[in-house]
Scaffold this active site. Sequence first.
Site, PDB file in Angstrom:
ATOM      1  CD1 TRP A   1     -21.257  12.649   9.879  1.00  0.00           C
ATOM      2  CD2 TRP A   1     -19.077  13.132   9.759  1.00  0.00           C
ATOM      3  NE1 TRP A   1     -20.624  12.012  10.919  1.00  0.00           N
ATOM      4  CE2 TRP A   1     -19.287  12.299  10.870  1.00  0.00           C
ATOM      5  CE3 TRP A   1     -17.780  13.563   9.490  1.00  0.00           C
ATOM      6  CZ2 TRP A   1     -18.258  11.877  11.707  1.00  0.00           C
ATOM      7  CZ3 TRP A   1     -16.753  13.161  10.320  1.00  0.00           C
ATOM      8  CH2 TRP A   1     -16.997  12.330  11.420  1.00  0.00           C
TER       9      TRP A   1
ATOM     10  CB  THR B   1      -0.872   0.031   1.266  1.00  0.00           C
ATOM     11  OG1 THR B   1       0.002   0.073   2.404  1.00  0.00           O
ATOM     12  CG2 THR B   1      -1.740  -1.200   1.379  1.00  0.00           C
TER      13      THR B   1
ATOM     14  CE  LYS C   1     -19.130  14.560  14.418  1.00  0.00           C
ATOM     15  NZ  LYS C   1     -19.052  13.457  15.315  1.00  0.00           N
TER      16      LYS C   1
END
Length: 538
Positions: free
Chosen positions: A440, A183, A435
């Site tokens: 959100w 990754t 937030k």
Amino acid sequence: MRGQMMPNDLLISDLLEHAVRNHAQQQIISRRLDGRIVRHSFHEFAQRCRQLAGVLQDLDVRVGDRIATLAWNTHRHLEAYYAISGIGAIVHTVNPRLFAHQIEYILQHAEDRILFVDISFIAMVEAMLPRLPRIEHVIALSDWGDKPQGERWLCYEGLLSDQPAHFAWPRFDAQTAAALCYTSGTTGQPKGVLYSHSSTLLHAMAACRADAIGIGPDSVIMPVVPMFHVCAWGVPYAALMAGARLILPGAALDGAALSELIQSEGCNIALGVPTVWMGLLAHLRQHGQRLTSLQRVVIGGSAAPLAMIREFDQVHAAFVMHAWGMTEMSPLGSTNTPTPELLALPAEERYQRQLSQGRAVFGLHMEIFHEDGQAMPHDGQAYGHLKVRGPWVLAHYYRSDVPATQDGWFDTGDIASIDAQGYMRIVDRAKDLIKSGGEWISSIDLENAALGFPGVREACVIGIAHPRWEERPLMLVIAESTPLDIAGLRQYLQNQVARWWLPDSILEVSELPHTATGKLSKLTLRAHYADYYQDLIT
Ligand code: AMP
């Protein structure tokens, strides 16, 4: 009672030999780093793979050995894919865009024995070799004799020319590891994901399906997504499985080079991340050119912006197929494949639907969960943590004892909604959601909205600590040509998103940082602008 059919022992070498038996004259077109185009039939390609397998055997490569590559999308890299896995070793693709210290870490962690290197990375590798004693040989992916001095260095074409074109591929268990990809490691060290023969072949079958990417013998397919990024989304396997013509674009991925290759080779499916298509579209716009062969552009890695979907359709008659996935998923999870219903919609309505990352490909199961672990309704509104499971989803990171899942699901780190027809929509990365006052805000939706404003080339939205609202969005934009009408952009956004979503500040910047896999590097930006609203207010 158990079924009485033969066991699944399909290997990547079976895929190669299938391709030769059934599509011997199909072509692999590869642009070398010097710009020259080389063409190999599947028959010639397989011969070269068998020669390379002979080389590896002579170098005493055994089942399970890790063999690394630092290379672009070329025929030699593809040969390494098939020959290394074909003998039961593991092709470990390393992303050359990572920092040198990360590349060193990855090579050490994987304990690679041999490294294949494109000539553009030779200087970088020469500098790190003294710290990589485990690497026994470095094979320069070059013509005869074109390699640095030094006892560890070997030359690819020189090695191949000494080998016969026949080779008996060994048989082993289909669960044997075939490929390793790390990754990008935006947080912490990169982690290895180890694919098996079985997972790779199942994934390729799923990708080919007409209701997924749709690859067949009439496809002329170009993975612009690098072969060092999740095996170029499986295309190197899927294209041979389907008997498709495969175009490998080499190192030149700028708009001019890509448009030239697409047109000259009649490419009809191309795959890549949004930044690549931004470059291509900007080039085509600037030169007033239209693409005529391209039918499908598969976009993943980051969200495809509405403006891009629209431009590909209206100017180039190409359908943008959104695809979603991740390294831990080989990578394919979902595709937004055109259906008769979708194609019948009025254009603007269709573009909106194309923003969805699509439906799960067969074999992959996805579900959204609330924080408390409850599955959430598929009503297209509720959003939660997107988790997946399936035969090409990671169970353990490489050399980690801790399972990557506790409950049988792998948590993707994405927040998404799913509607009643199964269409999934990524709202944001969990860590990128903003937030504000307990509610959100999706940074992706805000970026997408900004990209619809004329003159915005790229947009990035991050959540910044705010003394009153916890976090507020900050928007950074790159203009097509400066200066950008920021007041106009703000006005435009008011009609696109809820008022309280509007970024408190919009800043014009000349560049935005990207990760090694082409995503906006929000981590870097959040650190850089951490106190921006604090300072503004006090
Ligand atoms: P990687 O492992 O580098 O391929 O990154 C995987 C992550 O990229 C996913 O978890 C998503 O956050 C993001 N991603 C991939 N495809 C898409 C897409 N089509 N739209 C939005 N985000 C995407």
